[in-house]
Write a protein that holds these residues in place. Sequence first.
Motif, PDB file in Angstrom:
ATOM      1  N   PRO A   2       0.813  -1.205   0.000  1.00 57.48           N
ATOM      2  CA  PRO A   2       0.000   0.000   0.000  1.00 57.48           C
ATOM      3  C   PRO A   2       0.846   1.254   0.000  1.00 57.48           C
ATOM      4  O   PRO A   2       1.975   1.260   0.483  1.00 57.48           O
ATOM      5  CB  PRO A   2      -0.820  -0.126   1.291  1.00 57.48           C
ATOM      6  CG  PRO A   2       0.006  -1.001   2.175  1.00 57.48           C
ATOM      7  CD  PRO A   2       0.727  -1.954   1.262  1.00 57.48           C
ATOM      8  N   PRO A   7      -4.879  -1.089   4.356  1.00 55.25           N
ATOM      9  CA  PRO A   7      -6.304  -1.076   4.631  1.00 55.25           C
ATOM     10  C   PRO A   7      -6.651  -2.138   5.656  1.00 55.25           C
ATOM     11  O   PRO A   7      -5.914  -3.107   5.839  1.00 55.25           O
ATOM     12  CB  PRO A   7      -6.928  -1.401   3.267  1.00 55.25           C
ATOM     13  CG  PRO A   7      -5.860  -2.100   2.528  1.00 55.25           C
ATOM     14  CD  PRO A   7      -4.575  -1.522   3.001  1.00 55.25           C
ATOM     15  N   LEU A  11     -10.923  -5.457   4.362  1.00 53.49           N
ATOM     16  CA  LEU A  11     -10.969  -4.907   3.013  1.00 53.49           C
ATOM     17  C   LEU A  11     -10.057  -5.654   2.041  1.00 53.49           C
ATOM     18  O   LEU A  11     -10.218  -5.525   0.828  1.00 53.49           O
ATOM     19  CB  LEU A  11     -10.573  -3.429   3.021  1.00 53.49           C
ATOM     20  CG  LEU A  11     -11.641  -2.427   3.442  1.00 53.49           C
ATOM     21  CD1 LEU A  11     -11.088  -1.012   3.361  1.00 53.49           C
ATOM     22  CD2 LEU A  11     -12.882  -2.556   2.572  1.00 53.49           C
ATOM     23  N   LEU A  12      -9.120  -6.424   2.564  1.00 58.96           N
ATOM     24  CA  LEU A  12      -8.165  -7.083   1.685  1.00 58.96           C
ATOM     25  C   LEU A  12      -8.830  -8.016   0.675  1.00 58.96           C
ATOM     26  O   LEU A  12      -8.481  -7.985  -0.520  1.00 58.96           O
ATOM     27  CB  LEU A  12      -7.126  -7.832   2.513  1.00 58.96           C
ATOM     28  CG  LEU A  12      -6.105  -6.949   3.240  1.00 58.96           C
ATOM     29  CD1 LEU A  12      -5.156  -7.807   4.073  1.00 58.96           C
ATOM     30  CD2 LEU A  12      -5.321  -6.101   2.250  1.00 58.96           C
ATOM     31  N   ARG A  15     -10.295  -5.826  -1.995  1.00 61.03           N
ATOM     32  CA  ARG A  15      -9.283  -5.223  -2.863  1.00 61.03           C
ATOM     33  C   ARG A  15      -8.715  -6.260  -3.836  1.00 61.03           C
ATOM     34  O   ARG A  15      -8.464  -5.952  -5.007  1.00 61.03           O
ATOM     35  CB  ARG A  15      -8.154  -4.618  -2.017  1.00 61.03           C
ATOM     36  CG  ARG A  15      -8.576  -3.406  -1.203  1.00 61.03           C
ATOM     37  CD  ARG A  15      -8.878  -2.231  -2.110  1.00 61.03           C
ATOM     38  NE  ARG A  15      -9.319  -1.087  -1.345  1.00 61.03           N
ATOM     39  CZ  ARG A  15     -10.596  -0.729  -1.189  1.00 61.03           C
ATOM     40  NH1 ARG A  15     -11.567  -1.451  -1.767  1.00 61.03           N
ATOM     41  NH2 ARG A  15     -10.912   0.327  -0.480  1.00 61.03           N
ATOM     42  N   GLN A  18     -11.266  -6.695  -6.503  1.00 63.63           N
ATOM     43  CA  GLN A  18     -11.278  -5.544  -7.396  1.00 63.63           C
ATOM     44  C   GLN A  18     -10.046  -5.541  -8.297  1.00 63.63           C
ATOM     45  O   GLN A  18     -10.133  -5.199  -9.490  1.00 63.63           O
ATOM     46  CB  GLN A  18     -11.348  -4.249  -6.578  1.00 63.63           C
ATOM     47  CG  GLN A  18     -12.672  -4.050  -5.867  1.00 63.63           C
ATOM     48  CD  GLN A  18     -12.630  -2.882  -4.888  1.00 63.63           C
ATOM     49  OE1 GLN A  18     -11.624  -2.655  -4.220  1.00 63.63           O
ATOM     50  NE2 GLN A  18     -13.730  -2.138  -4.796  1.00 63.63           N
ATOM     51  N   PHE A  19      -8.894  -5.920  -7.736  1.00 65.78           N
ATOM     52  CA  PHE A  19      -7.672  -5.985  -8.528  1.00 65.78           C
ATOM     53  C   PHE A  19      -7.808  -7.026  -9.642  1.00 65.78           C
ATOM     54  O   PHE A  19      -7.461  -6.769 -10.800  1.00 65.78           O
ATOM     55  CB  PHE A  19      -6.488  -6.332  -7.627  1.00 65.78           C
ATOM     56  CG  PHE A  19      -5.176  -6.475  -8.352  1.00 65.78           C
ATOM     57  CD1 PHE A  19      -4.443  -5.357  -8.714  1.00 65.78           C
ATOM     58  CD2 PHE A  19      -4.670  -7.735  -8.668  1.00 65.78           C
ATOM     59  CE1 PHE A  19      -3.234  -5.475  -9.380  1.00 65.78           C
ATOM     60  CE2 PHE A  19      -3.464  -7.873  -9.336  1.00 65.78           C
ATOM     61  CZ  PHE A  19      -2.745  -6.744  -9.696  1.00 65.78           C
ATOM     62  N   THR A 189      -3.946   2.344  -8.556  1.00 69.37           N
ATOM     63  CA  THR A 189      -5.117   2.503  -7.697  1.00 69.37           C
ATOM     64  C   THR A 189      -6.012   1.280  -7.787  1.00 69.37           C
ATOM     65  O   THR A 189      -6.304   0.797  -8.881  1.00 69.37           O
ATOM     66  CB  THR A 189      -5.928   3.743  -8.110  1.00 69.37           C
ATOM     67  OG1 THR A 189      -5.105   4.909  -7.968  1.00 69.37           O
ATOM     68  CG2 THR A 189      -7.171   3.910  -7.228  1.00 69.37           C
ATOM     69  N   VAL A 190      -6.444   0.794  -6.638  1.00 67.87           N
ATOM     70  CA  VAL A 190      -7.427  -0.289  -6.560  1.00 67.87           C
ATOM     71  C   VAL A 190      -8.471   0.113  -5.529  1.00 67.87           C
ATOM     72  O   VAL A 190      -8.157   0.302  -4.355  1.00 67.87           O
ATOM     73  CB  VAL A 190      -6.789  -1.635  -6.146  1.00 67.87           C
ATOM     74  CG1 VAL A 190      -7.867  -2.726  -6.054  1.00 67.87           C
ATOM     75  CG2 VAL A 190      -5.697  -2.038  -7.106  1.00 67.87           C
ATOM     76  N   GLY A 191      -9.713   0.286  -5.971  1.00 68.60           N
ATOM     77  CA  GLY A 191     -10.794   0.613  -5.064  1.00 68.60           C
ATOM     78  C   GLY A 191     -10.604   1.908  -4.301  1.00 68.60           C
ATOM     79  O   GLY A 191     -11.064   2.042  -3.165  1.00 68.60           O
ATOM     80  N   ASP A 193      -7.754   3.117  -3.160  1.00 67.57           N
ATOM     81  CA  ASP A 193      -6.495   3.099  -2.416  1.00 67.57           C
ATOM     82  C   ASP A 193      -5.318   3.017  -3.378  1.00 67.57           C
ATOM     83  O   ASP A 193      -5.393   2.340  -4.411  1.00 67.57           O
ATOM     84  CB  ASP A 193      -6.439   1.913  -1.451  1.00 67.57           C
ATOM     85  CG  ASP A 193      -7.418   2.060  -0.304  1.00 67.57           C
ATOM     86  OD1 ASP A 193      -7.470   3.150   0.289  1.00 67.57           O
ATOM     87  OD2 ASP A 193      -8.137   1.083  -0.006  1.00 67.57           O
ATOM     88  N   TYR A 195      -1.451   1.932  -4.282  1.00 67.19           N
ATOM     89  CA  TYR A 195      -0.471   0.911  -3.962  1.00 67.19           C
ATOM     90  C   TYR A 195       0.765   1.151  -4.819  1.00 67.19           C
ATOM     91  O   TYR A 195       0.726   1.905  -5.787  1.00 67.19           O
ATOM     92  CB  TYR A 195      -1.033  -0.489  -4.225  1.00 67.19           C
ATOM     93  CG  TYR A 195      -2.203  -0.842  -3.337  1.00 67.19           C
ATOM     94  CD1 TYR A 195      -2.020  -1.574  -2.164  1.00 67.19           C
ATOM     95  CD2 TYR A 195      -3.488  -0.440  -3.676  1.00 67.19           C
ATOM     96  CE1 TYR A 195      -3.084  -1.898  -1.351  1.00 67.19           C
ATOM     97  CE2 TYR A 195      -4.564  -0.755  -2.859  1.00 67.19           C
ATOM     98  CZ  TYR A 195      -4.360  -1.487  -1.705  1.00 67.19           C
ATOM     99  OH  TYR A 195      -5.416  -1.785  -0.887  1.00 67.19           O
TER     100      TYR A 195
END
Length: 282
Positions: A2, A7, A11-12, A15, A18-19, A189-191, A193, A195
Amino acid sequence: MPEAHAPPGRLLPLRLFQFTATQLACCAFPIAVFLGMAASVLVWNRVDMPLARYDALLIYVLVVQLAFVALRLETWRELAVICAFHLIGLALEMFKVHVGSWTYPDAGVVRLAGVPIFSGFMYASVGSYICQAFRRFDLHISDFRRGPVTLLAVAAYANFYTHHVIWDLRWMIAAGFIVALWGSTVRFTVGGDRYRMPTAVSFLLIGVFLWLAENLGTFLNAWRYPDQQAGWHLVHVGKLGSWALLVTLSFVLVAAVKAEEGVLYGDGEARVTAPPRTRRTR
């Protein structure tokens, strides 16, 4: 890793989902190409078709490419880069087929020096993936030494030709990349956040997935290596490093286009004409 604080644990999984979903969206063109290959194997193995398989694949990938532009999944400028990588890949294919590195066993009339034209789109799909990744992940590269990396990328591409007549310099070139990319990171960016990942690691990871894709391509009889003529088996793992080196050229080409669109590499920040989007910081 991150960008700021990690997070919360809950949330992991989100994420990661989403990734993965974003990666699949970035791979839309390669996925379409492989779906076409798989469908053609099923059809041409069962039905006597009036059109050769490789020629049908060429028509198919052309339609897919035009659809991507028409649907604005790719810009005209990105299409120009993808076409450039298509030509670069096609030139490499012609040479490699000539020296017997691999063959195209199925029928096809539209060939150039024994290479079906559709094969260049397999290289173009790599460029398409990188273009999509820049946009969907909001990629920014810090400490990207464009000059040395570009020279190394050209050297890596040239080595695919020259190692047939002189020493194979891939390990020296790979070491050069490690030095040139030392300290360089990819921010994405993922969601909501941010990284970061070492740029050299991102090249290697793309190489891994391209090696997996190459195994799928040979399984679908898109092309074959000499040791696969008697029957399919996994492509030698050494090809993984070759793909990691080759993808650098595609990355450099796309990065040059993104620089023209307003993204500057080297200071870790993006300078764009539009106002920056607000991102959550954790």
